[in-house]
Design a protein around this motif. Sequence first.
Motif, mmCIF file in Angstrom:
data_model
loop_
_atom_site.group_PDB
_atom_site.id
_atom_site.type_symbol
_atom_site.label_atom_id
_atom_site.label_comp_id
_atom_site.label_asym_id
_atom_site.label_seq_id
_atom_site.Cartn_x
_atom_site.Cartn_y
_atom_site.Cartn_z
ATOM 1 N N GLN A 207 41.697 40.254 -16.404
ATOM 2 C CA GLN A 207 41.425 41.605 -15.909
ATOM 3 C C GLN A 207 40.118 42.186 -16.454
ATOM 4 O O GLN A 207 39.752 43.307 -16.106
ATOM 5 N N GLY A 208 39.414 41.421 -17.299
ATOM 6 C CA GLY A 208 38.139 41.904 -17.827
ATOM 7 C C GLY A 208 38.277 43.073 -18.771
ATOM 8 O O GLY A 208 37.484 44.021 -18.727
ATOM 9 N N LYS A 209 39.257 43.007 -19.666
ATOM 10 C CA LYS A 209 39.541 44.125 -20.566
ATOM 11 C C LYS A 209 39.035 43.913 -21.992
ATOM 12 O O LYS A 209 39.395 44.663 -22.897
ATOM 13 N N LEU A 210 38.178 42.900 -22.201
ATOM 14 C CA LEU A 210 37.724 42.605 -23.552
ATOM 15 C C LEU A 210 36.210 42.769 -23.703
ATOM 16 O O LEU A 210 35.451 42.452 -22.787
ATOM 17 N N LEU A 211 35.828 43.258 -24.857
ATOM 18 C CA LEU A 211 34.434 43.237 -25.301
ATOM 19 C C LEU A 211 34.365 42.148 -26.368
ATOM 20 O O LEU A 211 34.877 42.321 -27.477
ATOM 21 N N ILE A 212 33.762 41.009 -26.030
ATOM 22 C CA ILE A 212 33.776 39.842 -26.913
ATOM 23 C C ILE A 212 32.434 39.745 -27.623
ATOM 24 O O ILE A 212 31.386 39.594 -26.990
ATOM 25 N N LEU A 213 32.480 39.833 -28.946
ATOM 26 C CA LEU A 213 31.268 39.824 -29.769
ATOM 27 C C LEU A 213 31.216 38.512 -30.542
ATOM 28 O O LEU A 213 32.086 38.234 -31.382
ATOM 29 N N LEU A 214 30.216 37.704 -30.241
ATOM 30 C CA LEU A 214 30.069 36.374 -30.830
ATOM 31 C C LEU A 214 28.897 36.421 -31.804
ATOM 32 O O LEU A 214 27.738 36.474 -31.399
ATOM 33 N N ASP A 215 29.207 36.409 -33.077
ATOM 34 C CA ASP A 215 28.202 36.671 -34.104
ATOM 35 C C ASP A 215 27.691 35.389 -34.754
ATOM 36 O O ASP A 215 28.465 34.554 -35.199
ATOM 37 N N GLY A 216 26.352 35.255 -34.803
ATOM 38 C CA GLY A 216 25.734 34.193 -35.589
ATOM 39 C C GLY A 216 25.677 32.836 -34.925
ATOM 40 O O GLY A 216 26.115 31.845 -35.512
ATOM 41 N N LEU A 217 25.113 32.769 -33.715
ATOM 42 C CA LEU A 217 24.988 31.464 -33.060
ATOM 43 C C LEU A 217 24.134 30.516 -33.894
ATOM 44 O O LEU A 217 24.342 29.308 -33.893
ATOM 45 N N ASP A 218 23.169 31.055 -34.629
ATOM 46 C CA ASP A 218 22.312 30.224 -35.468
ATOM 47 C C ASP A 218 23.065 29.606 -36.642
ATOM 48 O O ASP A 218 22.577 28.653 -37.261
ATOM 49 N N GLU A 219 24.264 30.114 -36.946
ATOM 50 C CA GLU A 219 25.034 29.587 -38.070
ATOM 51 C C GLU A 219 25.961 28.452 -37.667
ATOM 52 O O GLU A 219 26.664 27.884 -38.510
ATOM 53 N N VAL A 220 25.970 28.131 -36.392
ATOM 54 C CA VAL A 220 26.709 26.951 -35.942
ATOM 55 C C VAL A 220 25.942 25.712 -36.398
ATOM 56 O O VAL A 220 24.713 25.663 -36.254
ATOM 57 N N PRO A 221 26.612 24.702 -36.973
ATOM 58 C CA PRO A 221 25.902 23.475 -37.356
ATOM 59 C C PRO A 221 25.090 22.933 -36.186
ATOM 60 O O PRO A 221 25.577 22.891 -35.052
#
Length: 766
Positions: A207-221
């Motif tokens: 239903q599109g009811k979330l605000l998804i915040l993905l922090d620190g892509l640079d910290e992924v190996p």
Amino acid sequence: MTGMESWGVSVVGEIAIPIFRSLSGSGGKFLGIFGKSLDKKVRDVIVGASKQYEKQFKQRHGFSQVLGMTVPLKVGSINTTVKFLDAPTRTRTVESDEGLELAYEQQQSRRRPQEISQKSGLEIANEQQYLMVQGSPGVGKSTFLRRVALEALSGRTEVFQHSLIPVFIELKRFISNDVDIEQCIVEEFNNCGFPSPDRFTLELLRQGKLLILLDGLDEVPYSNLSRVTKKIQTFIEQYSFNRFIVSCRTPVCLSGFENFSNAAVTQLGDKQIKKFIANWFRNSENKQAGAAEKCWKLLQEPENIAIKNLANTPLLLNFLCLVYEHFEYFPDNRSKLYNQVLLISLEKWTNKKEIIKDKNYQGLHKELEEILLSEIAYASFATESLLFSGKQIIGLIDDFLTNYFNQPQNLDAKGVLNTIFVKNDILEQKLKGVFGFSHLTIQEYLAAYCVHKNSQYKSLVVEHLPDERWREVFLLLAGIMAPKVDELLLEMEEGAQSYINTPKLERLLKWADKVTDGSEADMNPAGKRALAFIIISAFANAFTKSCAVSKAKTNAYSISLPTPKGQDTVLQVNPNAKALVSAKDAPNASSLAFSSTIANAAATANAFAVSNAIANAIAHTFANSYIIKFAISISNANGIAVANAICNTSVDSIDQLIEETKKLEALRIFKGVNFSSLTSKLDSLKNKIPERRKSSEVYREFVERIEQTWLNAFSLDMDTVDLSKDEAKAMENYFYAINLMLQCKNTAVQISESNWEELEKRLLRV
């Protein structure tokens, strides 16, 4: 009014209850929990879980407390400035904060005056469904994401206009091949007691009811970055009605994200710094002592110019306030600042009575603790493990204790972990049984400290010089080694020269030196050579792709050459490096052979584009006057004009090249270039442009005349600029290493002027 106020429903509950109501009514009983309607008992469970979710979210993300802070700051009190860079496109990469500013300025310059407007970060978050937030370490990217999330949680629609449940995910947790964002969200709701969290999550996503915040892509190996990027993109496409904000450090390739707008968290201005300091020293004791005013005044002193430049990011400003609070002075570089902060943090913890009496502390002191932390930091950073298991860290502690205490009788590795490090604010337990440093920059400083302590800077250069993951470690090491940073710089110079490993690359460096040496312009010679490379790299980019298309074509079918995946990341941000190739006359030969040729050309051209961007950065290093900044602009414009003339073969494109060439002549950068003859020859070519109906071979011959005319004027030949993919990559590595060396010099502050002058004379030369 929602009709739920009488239940005391929270913002999360206002979204959750209708979701569960729709689930309960969709097919009779739902997993044996709900009937056709929600009774009071079930509603109470949902309301309670919603309140718990908000409570936990605010506890985890509502405050900022970095090393040594006694009282945490509210996230809402930390001002971050966000600039909108561009409209939705493939997410792109720049090389530095200066690159971000350049991108912003270029975006604004393309708009009409009435369209230019400054917007707050929340305004941008309101407008953009998919947003990529970039910025340098500690500038406030995570803080901005948390600020948006908390506004969503507050329900104040006049501030954040979308009624959504925020979910905050730290991407560094994805250290294995198992990348399941949906399951991460399920766990967040499960931990707060929501019934059937998997079905609840799925319905929220649908239903599109979330605000998804993905922090620190640079910290992924790095080894897992491509996989994580693809998984995120797939997840976004699957649940496209939700809103997404991703944060990432500036110099990381993010070419996998489609339809994301780009924004930059910019550095703090004086007003923001002053307000931050006042907020830091807000307790009655500090107010009475006038600590905020004294701190601000000391920061303005001429001898603190270098350290004042560090105050423009929230993280480092936090650290500066902490050090001032304890010592009423400022260290002179970032590395020393980190060292002071760590020692303050360790001192604060070890002074506690229960720690002094603990048997696991006997024999340790804060200097040894710092060494232990540095060993852990380096070992985990070297294996790209920003998170590590308890078993891993206990093994490292055990090795350390054995080496330093020769089988200590009273110390136990697990006890040291539990008693000392987990309870301070340097190491944190991120997940159950999983540990990490409180901030990536702290880990990078400690890794640099480990390199210095073990005198490993030579192996660092050999193993990691061109690796952008290690950029901050190099910069921090330079600060630690000051005033002996010369040793590191000389090692980096030798490492950089190792990339100039073919006759062609040597000829290019010799050309840049010869064509600018002794020219009339009053500029730094190294800056002149960098300007020469700005032009030649743009030309080589266009030449490489133009030749590739020509070789790949056999018959006249009208097509457009697609931009290879990932290519326009750098090219769009650096238009001076952009060569727009319109490939007409499609190949009649094997499409596989055509694709292979184009792919190789794209890799080579992209390497030229990166080299061009870094050459810009190097030139800006010497931009201590208006004239050289103007020269950089003109050199970029000439590079664009050359590329356009090669690729478009129109009267307008050749006229543009002539105009930009005249401007270039006026700079007096080049020696021995007959600009009058060049512009005359280019002008004569306008009358010889082939008709559109002519064959591709005729067009290619004309393009070659433009190329040869330009090359001859600058004493170059086709063979010199026609680099292989490996040579282009080596050139990119060379420029990266030189630029990093310049940044290390600036970071160290303390360096022998005579030694630097000698080293500078050798920059961009063989």
